[in-house]
Design an enzyme around this catalytic site. Structure first.
Site, short mmCIF file in Angstrom:
data_model
loop_
_atom_site.label_atom_id
_atom_site.label_comp_id
_atom_site.label_asym_id
_atom_site.label_seq_id
_atom_site.Cartn_x
_atom_site.Cartn_y
_atom_site.Cartn_z
N HIS A 25 16.77 20.56 -5.81
CA HIS A 25 16.54 19.13 -5.57
C HIS A 25 15.15 19.06 -4.92
CE1 HIS A 25 18.06 15.10 -3.77
NE2 HIS A 25 16.78 15.21 -3.50
N HIS A 28 25.08 18.01 -13.88
CA HIS A 28 24.91 17.55 -12.50
C HIS A 28 25.86 16.40 -12.18
CE1 HIS A 28 21.68 16.68 -9.21
NE2 HIS A 28 22.88 16.29 -8.80
N ASN A 71 18.79 9.33 -4.35
CA ASN A 71 17.77 10.33 -4.08
C ASN A 71 17.66 11.30 -5.24
OD1 ASN A 71 17.49 9.22 -1.54
ND2 ASN A 71 18.83 10.71 -0.56
N GLY A 131 23.25 7.14 -4.21
CA GLY A 131 23.93 7.62 -5.42
C GLY A 131 24.53 6.52 -6.25
N ASP A 161 23.84 13.00 -12.47
CA ASP A 161 23.88 12.90 -11.00
C ASP A 161 24.95 11.90 -10.58
OD1 ASP A 161 23.42 13.45 -8.38
OD2 ASP A 161 21.43 12.56 -8.28
N HIS A 205 28.80 15.04 -9.05
CA HIS A 205 29.44 15.25 -7.75
C HIS A 205 30.89 14.82 -7.90
CE1 HIS A 205 25.61 16.04 -5.70
NE2 HIS A 205 25.12 15.18 -6.59
N LEU A 206 31.77 15.81 -7.97
CA LEU A 206 33.20 15.50 -8.17
C LEU A 206 33.95 15.39 -6.84
CD1 LEU A 206 34.01 17.63 -11.37
CD2 LEU A 206 33.24 15.25 -11.19
N HIS A 216 30.81 6.94 -4.43
CA HIS A 216 31.03 6.68 -3.00
C HIS A 216 32.08 5.58 -2.89
CE1 HIS A 216 27.75 9.20 -1.61
NE2 HIS A 216 26.95 8.66 -2.51
O1 DOR Z 1 21.61 10.03 -4.83
C1 DOR Z 1 22.07 11.12 -4.55
N1 DOR Z 1 23.38 11.27 -4.24
N2 DOR Z 1 21.26 12.16 -4.57
C2 DOR Z 1 21.65 13.36 -4.13
O2 DOR Z 1 20.87 14.26 -4.17
C3 DOR Z 1 23.00 13.57 -3.60
C4 DOR Z 1 23.94 12.59 -4.13
C5 DOR Z 1 25.26 12.55 -3.42
O3 DOR Z 1 25.85 13.63 -3.16
O4 DOR Z 1 25.78 11.46 -3.15
ZN ZN Z 2 22.99 15.28 -7.03
#
Ligand code: DOR
Ligand code: ZN
Length: 442
Positions: free
Chosen positions: A191, A70, A290, A336, A317, A72-73, A321
């Site tokens: 999720h 899990h 989240n 995130g 996860d 996010h790239l 950002h």
């Molecule tokens: O904290 C989170 N960030 N939870 C998520 O489900 C999505 C993720 C994001 O894409 O930044």
């Molecule tokens: Zn996620």
């Protein structure tokens, strides 16, 4: 798939005298590992030879390359937050050789062309094997199923609308039923937070949210979604995976479902294993995610669930950002934390050190089991002759402080300033060094 070959890379590498910890074989002993032409050639005492490149591993751990279910790239579409190259460099530095890339890109990974594009970018970077996760619904809109068939043909094995829950039981039923019809194992990863209970929510709903004046996301949102998901899974017999569990009740539900034979697996993140809602008293936006971090009882239940196998895997996860996005007021800052560069050290420091997990189990939850869930059959060990040499060498005693610079484009680590023990010294992807002496090679 290993990325560009390097002419200067030695064909034979001997990792000498490391403690080989391999959950697939149960091996935990000090010995040598010989790598030839990208594969493990032997495990056992080596005499060494003139043309082999010998790396002295005395005191270090030699483990299967880690596998993240899990991350996010962000590429394509959000390259100001992360790219496949910067994200996989962060992963390699964290000891990872395989990473599942979540589908909430722009365009969304909801059809085969994007899947190919993501994989090609990863091969070009040559730092990690990337397994694109396909969206369950078109555009992540939660209305109709995405082109799952063509994505399965393109090699996708896990589907998720992560960031959003699958909004209705009917859609989830359709996805699980469809997934079950493929000749290969296809996993639907949810999720699990009931959307109607988390709208506008900034953190765990409890005493801390009340005193901070922030809207809560109650644990019941997860409990309800997990109970629904498990019921639908029982009904369909499809393969469910639950993303980032955060609450004690969800752990209990999964434990019971597993004992009833429901085909479910689950993951937990390093941050949910460490932090509680009390830690948000400083309004640190790096602790906004989240689902949110919750009470100490929830955290302890997650630890127990990971130890007893109710929770199968640790997943980061990793959610980078931009600095200015995270510097916004708490309620406008995106959720995130980054995690690829710290996950292993957090698990070693916070769980293995205090005896919550033994080392072999920790390595299993970070490599062998996530590899199995992801269908990443080349990864996660066993460390045996003939297998691809996806390996990490770790100095378990090295103490360091989490601080920039990071290889990730994100600076938003929940662990900023934390002292951790355990550092990745070398990572090998198909026998090629992606990290050497703690530095990325590319
Ligand atoms: O904290 C989170 N960030 N939870 C998520 O489900 C999505 C993720 C994001 O894409 O930044
Ligand atoms: Zn996620």
């Amino acid at each position: 798939m290993t990325g560009p070959a390097r002419d200067d890379a030695p064909r034979t590498v001997v990792l000498r005298g490391g403690r080989v910890v391999d959950p697939r074989t149960g091996r935990d002993e000090v010995t040598d590992v010989r790598i030839e032409d990208g594969r493990i050639a032997s495990v056992g005492t080596e005499r060494g030879d003139a043309d082999a490149h010998v790396i002295e591993c005395g005191g270090a751990l030699v483990v299967p390359g880690l596998v993240d279910l899990h991350a996010h790239l962000r590429e394509p579409g959000f390259e100001h937050k992360e790219t496949i190259e910067t994200g996989t460099r962060a992963a390699a530095l964290g000891g990872y050789t395989a990473v599942a890339a979540m589908a909430n890109t722009q365009p969304v990974a909801d059809h085969a062309a994007i899947v190919h594009e993501i994989r090609d970018l990863a091969v070009a970077a040559g730092l990690c094997e990337v397994f694109p996760v396909g969206a369950i619904t078109k555009g992540l809109a939660g209305e109709s199923l995405a082109e799952m068939g063509e994505m399965v043909d393109a090699g996708v094995r896990v589907f998720s609308d992560d960031g959003n829950a699958v909004p209705t039981a009917r859609l989830l039923r359709n996805a699980l039923t469809y997934a079950k019809a493929f000749p290969v194992e296809v996993v639907i990863a949810d999720h699990a937070e009931d959307p109607s209970l988390v709208e506008g929510g900034q953190m765990h709903e409890g005493l801390a949210s009340a005193s901070l004046g922030l809207t809560g996301r109650p644990a019941e949102a997860e409990e309800i979604a997990v109970a629904r998901d498990l019921a639908v899974t029982r009904m369909t017999g499809g393969r469910l995976h639950l993303c980032h569990l955060s609450s004690a009740r969800a752990v209990d539900l999964v434990r019971r479902a597993k004992s009833d034979g429901v085909p479910v697996t689950a993951e937990v993140t390093p941050h949910h294993l460490v932090f509680t809602d009390d830690d948000l008293r400083t309004y640190d936006t790096n602790l906004k995610m989240n689902p949110p971090v919750r009470s100490a009882e929830d955290r302890d239940a997650l630890r127990a669930g990971l130890a007893d196998g109710t929770i199968d895997a640790v997943a980061t996860d990793h959610a980078p950002h931009a600095v200015e996005e995270k510097e916004a007021e708490f309620d406008r800052s995106p959720p995130g934390t980054i995690g690829l560069e710290t996950a292993l050290a957090v698990v070693l420091t916070e769980l293995v050190g205090p005896g919550v997990l033994d080392l072999l189990t920790a390595v299993e939850r970070l490599s062998a089991t996530p590899a199995r869930i992801l269908g990443a059959t080349d990864h996660g060990g066993p460390i045996e002759p003939g297998r691809p040499a996806h390996l990490a060498v770790i100095d378990p005693g090295a103490a360091w402080t989490v601080e920039p610079p990071f290889a990730s484009r994100g600076r938003n680590s929940a662990f900023l300033g934390r002292r951790l023990r355990g550092r990745v010294v070398h990572t090998f992807l198909s026998g090629r060094s992606t990290v050497s002496d703690g530095k990325a090679t590319a």
